[in-house]
Design a protein around this motif. Structure first.
Motif, short mmCIF file in Angstrom:
data_model
loop_
_atom_site.label_atom_id
_atom_site.label_comp_id
_atom_site.label_asym_id
_atom_site.label_seq_id
_atom_site.Cartn_x
_atom_site.Cartn_y
_atom_site.Cartn_z
N VAL A 268 54.66 31.81 40.45
CA VAL A 268 54.05 31.29 39.21
C VAL A 268 52.69 30.66 39.49
O VAL A 268 52.12 30.00 38.64
CB VAL A 268 54.97 30.28 38.45
N ALA A 269 52.15 30.91 40.69
CA ALA A 269 50.85 30.33 41.06
C ALA A 269 49.72 31.08 40.36
O ALA A 269 49.59 32.29 40.51
CB ALA A 269 50.67 30.40 42.57
N ALA A 270 48.92 30.35 39.61
CA ALA A 270 47.79 30.97 38.90
C ALA A 270 46.76 31.46 39.91
O ALA A 270 46.51 30.82 40.93
CB ALA A 270 47.16 29.96 37.95
N GLY A 271 46.18 32.62 39.64
CA GLY A 271 45.04 33.09 40.43
C GLY A 271 45.38 33.76 41.76
O GLY A 271 44.48 34.15 42.49
N VAL A 272 46.68 33.87 42.11
CA VAL A 272 47.04 34.55 43.36
C VAL A 272 47.56 35.94 42.99
O VAL A 272 48.61 36.07 42.36
CB VAL A 272 48.09 33.76 44.17
N SER A 273 46.80 36.98 43.36
CA SER A 273 47.11 38.34 42.91
C SER A 273 48.35 38.92 43.59
O SER A 273 48.75 38.47 44.66
CB SER A 273 45.92 39.27 43.18
N LEU A 274 48.91 39.95 42.96
CA LEU A 274 50.05 40.65 43.55
C LEU A 274 49.68 41.24 44.91
O LEU A 274 50.47 41.20 45.85
CB LEU A 274 50.53 41.77 42.61
N SER A 275 48.47 41.79 45.02
CA SER A 275 48.09 42.40 46.32
C SER A 275 48.03 41.33 47.41
O SER A 275 48.45 41.57 48.54
CB SER A 275 46.77 43.15 46.20
N THR A 276 47.54 40.13 47.07
CA THR A 276 47.52 39.03 48.05
C THR A 276 48.94 38.63 48.43
O THR A 276 49.26 38.45 49.61
CB THR A 276 46.78 37.80 47.47
N LEU A 277 49.81 38.52 47.43
CA LEU A 277 51.22 38.15 47.70
C LEU A 277 51.87 39.18 48.61
O LEU A 277 52.55 38.83 49.58
CB LEU A 277 52.00 38.04 46.39
N GLU A 278 51.64 40.47 48.31
CA GLU A 278 52.25 41.54 49.11
C GLU A 278 51.71 41.56 50.53
O GLU A 278 52.45 41.85 51.47
CB GLU A 278 52.06 42.89 48.41
N ALA B 271 37.66 30.60 28.67
CA ALA B 271 38.79 30.23 29.52
C ALA B 271 39.24 31.43 30.37
O ALA B 271 39.59 31.27 31.54
CB ALA B 271 39.95 29.72 28.67
N THR B 272 39.20 32.64 29.78
CA THR B 272 39.58 33.85 30.52
C THR B 272 38.58 34.11 31.65
O THR B 272 38.98 34.41 32.79
CB THR B 272 39.64 35.07 29.57
N CYS B 273 37.28 33.98 31.34
CA CYS B 273 36.25 34.20 32.37
C CYS B 273 36.41 33.21 33.52
O CYS B 273 36.27 33.57 34.69
CB CYS B 273 34.85 34.09 31.76
N ARG B 274 36.74 31.97 33.17
CA ARG B 274 36.94 30.96 34.21
C ARG B 274 38.18 31.29 35.05
O ARG B 274 38.17 31.14 36.29
CB ARG B 274 37.08 29.57 33.55
N ALA B 275 39.23 31.77 34.41
CA ALA B 275 40.45 32.18 35.15
C ALA B 275 40.12 33.31 36.12
O ALA B 275 40.58 33.31 37.27
CB ALA B 275 41.54 32.61 34.18
N ARG B 276 39.30 34.28 35.67
CA ARG B 276 38.91 35.39 36.56
C ARG B 276 38.09 34.90 37.74
O ARG B 276 38.26 35.36 38.87
CB ARG B 276 38.11 36.43 35.75
N GLU B 277 37.20 33.94 37.45
CA GLU B 277 36.36 33.34 38.51
C GLU B 277 37.23 32.67 39.56
O GLU B 277 37.04 32.86 40.76
CB GLU B 277 35.50 32.27 37.84
N LEU B 278 38.21 31.87 39.08
CA LEU B 278 39.11 31.16 40.01
C LEU B 278 39.97 32.14 40.79
O LEU B 278 40.25 31.92 41.97
CB LEU B 278 39.98 30.18 39.23
N SER B 279 40.37 33.25 40.15
CA SER B 279 41.17 34.27 40.86
C SER B 279 40.38 34.89 42.01
O SER B 279 40.93 35.14 43.07
CB SER B 279 41.61 35.39 39.89
N ARG B 280 39.08 35.11 41.75
CA ARG B 280 38.23 35.72 42.81
C ARG B 280 38.07 34.79 44.00
O ARG B 280 37.92 35.24 45.13
CB ARG B 280 36.86 36.10 42.25
N LYS B 281 38.11 33.47 43.73
CA LYS B 281 37.98 32.52 44.84
C LYS B 281 39.23 32.49 45.70
O LYS B 281 39.22 32.00 46.79
CB LYS B 281 37.71 31.12 44.29
#
Length: 278
Positions: free
Chosen positions: A105-115, A268-278
């Motif tokens: 349930v961690a925001a910003g951590v992608s499936l590919s990173t988890l895998e 808010a969506t753009c900021r979420a995408r930005e945080l995901s990239r970090k």
């Protein structure tokens, strides 16, 4: 492989939590209240007792060992802060098996990173809840990893519906859900507050105005969901020619409510995408 877990009824199904904060507690409480999992079959771990006491009060088992959670449960929900998650996954990776279903349930951590952080072929899903999960009225989306089949997805959806509405989506929608529903809770609060303040301006006591504003939001949302109507349809049903509502709607249009709200979700969506990239 997911069949053992799916076949397990509420009496025997076990669910683990790694991280025991507010969201983990809300999900656990929902599962117990809905009778989907028995409290004694939930195991939660956290580094300190500060958050674990809430799980203990619910009747769940607690531990300080993350590995112990995976050794006793096949379905494990990781509810740690995003920046801590990689270290936690590295720590539990040695005890992950093909039987496990792991949910982040961690925001910003992608499936590919988890895998990448887990053994090959591990079954991983991403879930994004929002705060109303604490009253079992959450809006939850989930995205499945490459090795997850439909039986595991259906099982998780069945469990999470104890906490509100749960929809399976492509991972690309997860950041949009953050903007729409995660942050949307605050946008709706701002609107509810403004509704009430309008009534206060016209002479209604504040606490009464806030209660009625919140109930108005709740009732409207129920109508939209239960009747499957488009909001524009319900809006026009309330609007009588030359009546009070169209005068109020005209004032909202002058204030740019619609454009401001769309921009808020976009920002808010753009900021979420930005945080995901970090």
């Amino acid at each position: 492989r997911g069949d053992k877990m799916a076949a397990a009824g509420p009496a025997t199904r076990r669910v683990g939590f790694v991280g025991a904060g507010r969201m983990a507690g809300a999900i656990a409480q929902g599962l117990i209240r809905a009778g989907k999992v028995e409290a004694q079959h939930i195991v939660a771990s956290a580094p300190t007792d500060r958050n674990l006491c809430h799980f203990q009060a619910l009747g769940c088992q607690i531990t300080h060992s993350n590995q112990e959670v995976l050794q006793s449960c096949l379905l494990v929900i990781f509810a740690t802060k995003p920046h801590i998650l990689p270290a936690v996954l590295a720590e539990v990776a040695p005890v992950v098996t093909a039987e496990h279903i792991l949910v982040s349930v961690a925001a910003g951590v992608s499936l590919s990173t988890l895998e990448e952080l887990l053994p090959p072929n591990t079954r991983v899903l991403r879930v994004l809840p929002n705060l109303p999960c604490v009253v079992q009225e959450g809006a939850i989306v989930m995205a499945r990893g490459r090795h997850v089949g439909s039986s595991e997805t259906k099982l998780l959806q069945h469990l999470l519906e104890a906490c509100g509405r749960c929809e399976e989506v492509p991972e690309a929608y997860v950041d949009i859900h953050t903007g729409l529903s995660g942050s949307g809770v605050a946008f709706v609060c701002a609107f509810s507050e403004a509704l009430a303040e309008g009534a206060v301006k016209m002479g209604m006591p504040s606490s009464l105005a806030h209660r009625i504003a919140a109930q108005t939001l709740l009732g409207t949302a129920k109508m939209l969901l239960h009747e499957g109507q488009h909001p524009a349809q319900l809006r026009s049903d309330v609007c009588t020619p030359g009546g009070t509502t169209i005068y109020g709607l005209h004032a909202l249009e002058k204030g740019g409510l619609r454009a401001a709200t769309m921009s808020a979700v976009e920002a808010a969506t753009c900021r979420a995408r930005e945080l995901s990239r970090k």
